[in-house]
Write a protein that holds these residues in place. Structure first.
Motif, PDB file in Angstrom:
ATOM      1  N   GLY A 207      -7.864   3.260   4.709  1.00  0.00           N
ATOM      2  CA  GLY A 207      -8.075   1.922   5.239  1.00  0.00           C
ATOM      3  C   GLY A 207      -6.824   1.323   5.844  1.00  0.00           C
ATOM      4  N   GLN A 208      -7.033   0.292   6.651  1.00  0.00           N
ATOM      5  CA  GLN A 208      -5.942  -0.385   7.324  1.00  0.00           C
ATOM      6  C   GLN A 208      -4.962  -0.991   6.323  1.00  0.00           C
ATOM      7  N   ALA A 209      -5.496  -1.575   5.237  1.00  0.00           N
ATOM      8  CA  ALA A 209      -4.622  -2.174   4.223  1.00  0.00           C
ATOM      9  C   ALA A 209      -3.747  -1.117   3.557  1.00  0.00           C
ATOM     10  N   ALA A 210      -4.312   0.070   3.331  1.00  0.00           N
ATOM     11  CA  ALA A 210      -3.530   1.164   2.733  1.00  0.00           C
ATOM     12  C   ALA A 210      -2.421   1.604   3.681  1.00  0.00           C
ATOM     13  N   ASN A 211      -2.732   1.722   4.982  1.00  0.00           N
ATOM     14  CA  ASN A 211      -1.706   2.073   5.966  1.00  0.00           C
ATOM     15  C   ASN A 211      -0.563   1.066   5.945  1.00  0.00           C
ATOM     16  N   LYS A 212      -0.920  -0.212   5.908  1.00  0.00           N
ATOM     17  CA  LYS A 212       0.107  -1.263   5.892  1.00  0.00           C
ATOM     18  C   LYS A 212       0.959  -1.166   4.634  1.00  0.00           C
ATOM     19  N   LEU A 213       0.312  -0.944   3.489  1.00  0.00           N
ATOM     20  CA  LEU A 213       1.045  -0.802   2.225  1.00  0.00           C
ATOM     21  C   LEU A 213       2.074   0.312   2.324  1.00  0.00           C
ATOM     22  N   ILE A 214       1.670   1.449   2.864  1.00  0.00           N
ATOM     23  CA  ILE A 214       2.545   2.626   2.918  1.00  0.00           C
ATOM     24  C   ILE A 214       3.691   2.433   3.906  1.00  0.00           C
ATOM     25  N   TYR A 215       3.372   1.899   5.084  1.00  0.00           N
ATOM     26  CA  TYR A 215       4.381   1.824   6.137  1.00  0.00           C
ATOM     27  C   TYR A 215       5.320   0.624   6.017  1.00  0.00           C
ATOM     28  N   THR A 216       4.951  -0.392   5.241  1.00  0.00           N
ATOM     29  CA  THR A 216       5.812  -1.568   5.124  1.00  0.00           C
ATOM     30  C   THR A 216       6.539  -1.623   3.791  1.00  0.00           C
ATOM     31  N   ASN A 217       6.306  -0.659   2.921  1.00  0.00           N
ATOM     32  CA  ASN A 217       6.988  -0.654   1.630  1.00  0.00           C
ATOM     33  C   ASN A 217       8.485  -0.458   1.831  1.00  0.00           C
ATOM     34  N   GLY A 218       9.272  -1.246   1.121  1.00  0.00           N
ATOM     35  CA  GLY A 218      10.716  -1.203   1.321  1.00  0.00           C
ATOM     36  C   GLY A 218      11.413  -0.019   0.694  1.00  0.00           C
ATOM     37  N   GLY A 219      10.702   0.829  -0.029  1.00  0.00           N
ATOM     38  CA  GLY A 219      11.307   2.005  -0.623  1.00  0.00           C
ATOM     39  C   GLY A 219      11.369   1.955  -2.136  1.00  0.00           C
ATOM     40  N   ASP A 220      10.865   0.857  -2.738  1.00  0.00           N
ATOM     41  CA  ASP A 220      10.897   0.777  -4.191  1.00  0.00           C
ATOM     42  C   ASP A 220       9.660   1.383  -4.836  1.00  0.00           C
ATOM     43  N   THR A 221       8.601   1.600  -4.038  1.00  0.00           N
ATOM     44  CA  THR A 221       7.353   2.147  -4.569  1.00  0.00           C
ATOM     45  C   THR A 221       7.131   3.592  -4.144  1.00  0.00           C
ATOM     46  N   PHE A 222       7.457   3.905  -2.878  1.00  0.00           N
ATOM     47  CA  PHE A 222       7.210   5.246  -2.355  1.00  0.00           C
ATOM     48  C   PHE A 222       8.509   5.904  -1.891  1.00  0.00           C
ATOM     49  N   ALA A 223       8.618   7.177  -2.162  1.00  0.00           N
ATOM     50  CA  ALA A 223       9.678   7.999  -1.569  1.00  0.00           C
ATOM     51  C   ALA A 223       9.045   8.832  -0.474  1.00  0.00           C
TER      52      ALA A 223
ATOM     53  N   PHE B   7       2.205   1.649  -9.933  1.00  0.00           N
ATOM     54  CA  PHE B   7       1.801   0.426  -9.245  1.00  0.00           C
ATOM     55  C   PHE B   7       0.278   0.327  -9.240  1.00  0.00           C
ATOM     56  N   GLU B   8      -0.203  -0.872  -9.039  1.00  0.00           N
ATOM     57  CA  GLU B   8      -1.638  -1.119  -9.043  1.00  0.00           C
ATOM     58  C   GLU B   8      -2.121  -1.356  -7.618  1.00  0.00           C
ATOM     59  N   TYR B   9      -3.239  -0.732  -7.295  1.00  0.00           N
ATOM     60  CA  TYR B   9      -3.836  -0.902  -5.968  1.00  0.00           C
ATOM     61  C   TYR B   9      -5.349  -0.840  -6.100  1.00  0.00           C
ATOM     62  N   GLU B  10      -6.008  -1.853  -5.564  1.00  0.00           N
ATOM     63  CA  GLU B  10      -7.468  -1.933  -5.609  1.00  0.00           C
ATOM     64  C   GLU B  10      -8.006  -1.808  -7.038  1.00  0.00           C
ATOM     65  N   GLY B  11      -7.238  -2.334  -8.001  1.00  0.00           N
ATOM     66  CA  GLY B  11      -7.697  -2.312  -9.380  1.00  0.00           C
ATOM     67  C   GLY B  11      -7.385  -1.040 -10.144  1.00  0.00           C
ATOM     68  N   TYR B  12      -6.711  -0.085  -9.514  1.00  0.00           N
ATOM     69  CA  TYR B  12      -6.380   1.176 -10.164  1.00  0.00           C
ATOM     70  C   TYR B  12      -4.868   1.306 -10.335  1.00  0.00           C
ATOM     71  N   ILE B  13      -4.458   2.020 -11.380  1.00  0.00           N
ATOM     72  CA  ILE B  13      -3.045   2.320 -11.600  1.00  0.00           C
ATOM     73  C   ILE B  13      -2.728   3.667 -10.961  1.00  0.00           C
ATOM     74  N   ILE B  14      -1.721   3.680 -10.102  1.00  0.00           N
ATOM     75  CA  ILE B  14      -1.236   4.927  -9.493  1.00  0.00           C
ATOM     76  C   ILE B  14       0.078   5.273 -10.191  1.00  0.00           C
ATOM     77  N   PRO B  15       0.112   6.351 -10.982  1.00  0.00           N
ATOM     78  CA  PRO B  15       1.297   6.644 -11.807  1.00  0.00           C
ATOM     79  C   PRO B  15       2.486   7.170 -11.009  1.00  0.00           C
ATOM     80  N   LYS B  16       3.651   6.912 -11.552  1.00  0.00           N
ATOM     81  CA  LYS B  16       4.903   7.469 -11.031  1.00  0.00           C
ATOM     82  C   LYS B  16       4.811   8.997 -11.009  1.00  0.00           C
ATOM     83  N   GLY B  17       5.317   9.609  -9.946  1.00  0.00           N
ATOM     84  CA  GLY B  17       5.346  11.069  -9.841  1.00  0.00           C
ATOM     85  C   GLY B  17       4.184  11.649  -9.065  1.00  0.00           C
ATOM     86  N   TRP B  18       3.110  10.877  -8.885  1.00  0.00           N
ATOM     87  CA  TRP B  18       2.010  11.355  -8.059  1.00  0.00           C
ATOM     88  C   TRP B  18       2.434  11.330  -6.590  1.00  0.00           C
TER      89      TRP B  18
END
Length: 485
Positions: free
Chosen positions: A90-106, A371-382
């Motif tokens: 989804g568009q919201a997921a794309n925005k989350l991934i591309y605008t993250n400052g680096g504290d959530t995704f490597a 982190f939490e997204y759409e009501g789900y927990i996405i664990p570190k290392g995934w």
């Protein structure tokens, strides 16, 4: 079956050793995380890797992901290449991934990609490290620098057409476009001109590409093994090349420094006069740009050639635009940056093709913290996976998405696409630094093809599959005729 049979021993090992560990990990995940996304982990270790790779090679990967979305929603988990993976749509997921400052995704790729490409390439780095390397690459790939190289690309295209197209009645488009874009990349990125060393690199880079999304098991005769060996040979060549360039710059500093990307990067210094990029970073990023640049551009140009053969209306408009530019040029005069700026319709055709069939099917990040997204927990290392085609072919965003419409990306279009819905070049701080490079080589190539040749498809089956990039089964053969000057 005898206990001495290797197949029996391997199966016994999987059942007795690997499977219990796998089940323990799954149980631990379920215990620690009550709100994991829905979805099946699939087979031990392999997960659903074979399923999605098979879908890519049968050109049903988009359908594979659509079925996941219908079954589980826009967030779902699975095991891909041995790593717990969450697919976001989804568009919201794309925005989350591309605008993250680096504290959530490597910006970390699957293990197979990382081991082949190296750990210091721009796709692996985050934060200040990513900014530093990106800054070096952009110093060469920004428009004000690339405009100086339009003429060199023009010469490469003319040379290619003279060698491989003129005098022929039929050609295979895809392998020829790979040859052309590889030669352009060789000249402008790593600075290797025609000769035995360039010819050797062609085959090595193809082995690298073939193994990127393979199962990362380093056994003889596997794709992954061939790809690793090819990567090692390319690295040895680039190390020698860097040494040669340093020597050349000592002798002719002003001339040698501006010949290609590697030469340019060798001259850039930090504020304390230390080198900006280490040799390993130069090598890793040269490999990434060579792979990403030559293969994606060759795919795009091939799809444009197929479209122009199938759609007379689009062909006529592209031809008119390019002929007007050709008429303004003196015989033998090279194209300029200003000429490319007039090719607006041709580039909109290219963008619409990228919307419908992006060369890169999916992309990845690694999760740095829960982190939490759409009501789900996405664990570190995934790892997070998303696919550009899923939003770019979403009928809620692009009406009638399977219909080719070059007007979608006009500024005055009735409803221009919203931000982070078209992500063929990435987005935000992760926008591909080579997008202008791709635009130049695409427009220059199409200009000379439509003004110098006419063509028609010579094979009924012009379908393609992904391996992992799109590959035409028969190379897209066409019958060609030269135009009279």
């Amino acid at each position: 079956m005898s206990m001495n049979n290797p197949a029996y021993i391997f199966t016994f090992f999987l059942l007795i050793v690997v499977l219990p560990i796998y089940l323990l990990l799954i149980t631990t995940r379920k215990t620690n995380y009550k709100k994991l996304p829905p979805g099946s982990w699939g087979l031990p270790f392999l997960g659903q890797s074979l399923s999605i790779v098979h879908a890519m090679r049968t050109n049903t990967a988009e359908r594979w992901l659509q079925e996941r979305v219908r079954k589980y929603g826009p967030v779902s988990k699975f095991n891909f290449l041995g790593t717990p993976t969450v697919f976001l749509h989804g568009q919201a997921a794309n925005k989350l991934i591309y605008t993250n400052g680096g504290d959530t995704f490597a910006n970390q790729q699957p293990n197979s990609v990382r081991r082949i490409m190296g750990e210091r390439n721009i796709m692996e780095l985050s934060g200040n490290e990513h900014k530093r390397v990106r800054g070096g690459l952009v110093s060469f790939l920004k428009p004000e620098v690339l405009k100086l190289y339009v003429g060199k690309m023009d010469e490469e295209v003319r040379k290619h057409l003279e060698m491989h197209w003129h005098g022929k009645e039929q050609v295979q488009v895809m392998p020829l476009m790979k040859t052309l874009t590889f030669n352009i990349m060789n000249s402008l990125i790593i600075g290797i001109e025609q000769g035995a060393r360039r010819d050797t690199l062609v085959e090595l880079f193809q082995h690298i590409i073939d193994g990127l999304l393979s199962i990362p098991v380093n056994l003889p005769f596997t794709r992954f093994n061939r790809s690793l060996r090819a990567s090692a040979k390319v690295r040895a060549t680039l190390r020698e090349l860097i040494r040669e360039k340093r020597e050349a710059m000592k002798q002719h500093s002003a001339d040698a420094a501006n010949q290609d990307l590697i030469s340019c990067l060798l001259t850039i210094r930090n504020e304390d006069n230390s080198i900006l990029l280490s040799d390993e970073e130069l090598i890793d990023n040269a490999i990434v740009i060579m792979v990403a640049g030559h293969d994606t551009s060759s795919v795009l140009i091939t799809f444009i050639i197929r479209l122009l053969a199938n759609d007379p209306s689009v062909y006529a408009t592209v031809l008119q635009e390019q002929e007007e530019i050709a008429k303004s040029k003196a015989p033998g005069e090279l194209l300029t940056w200003e000429d490319l700026a007039k090719m607006k319709y041709t580039w909109r055709v290219a963008i619409e093709i990228l919307r419908m069939t992006p060369p890169v099917f999916c992309s990845f990040r690694t999760v740095l913290r829960d982190f939490e997204y759409e009501g789900y927990i996405i664990p570190k290392g995934w790892q997070v996976m998303w696919a550009a085609c899923m939003t770019q072919m979403d009928e809620k965003i692009f009406p009638d998405p399977s219909k080719f419409d070059a007007t979608r990306f006009e500024k005055q279009a009735p409803s221009p696409p919203p931000p982070f819905s078209f992500v063929a070049f990435g987005g935000g701080s992760r926008m591909c630094p080579g997008n202008e490079f791709a635009r130049i080589e695409t427009l220059v190539t199409i200009h000379y093809l439509v003004t110098k040749f006419t063509w028609k498809l010579s094979c009924r089956d012009n379908s393609f599959f992904r391996d992992p990039m799109p590959v035409f089964k028969h190379g897209l053969p066409i019958q060609i005729k030269p135009k009279k000057d």
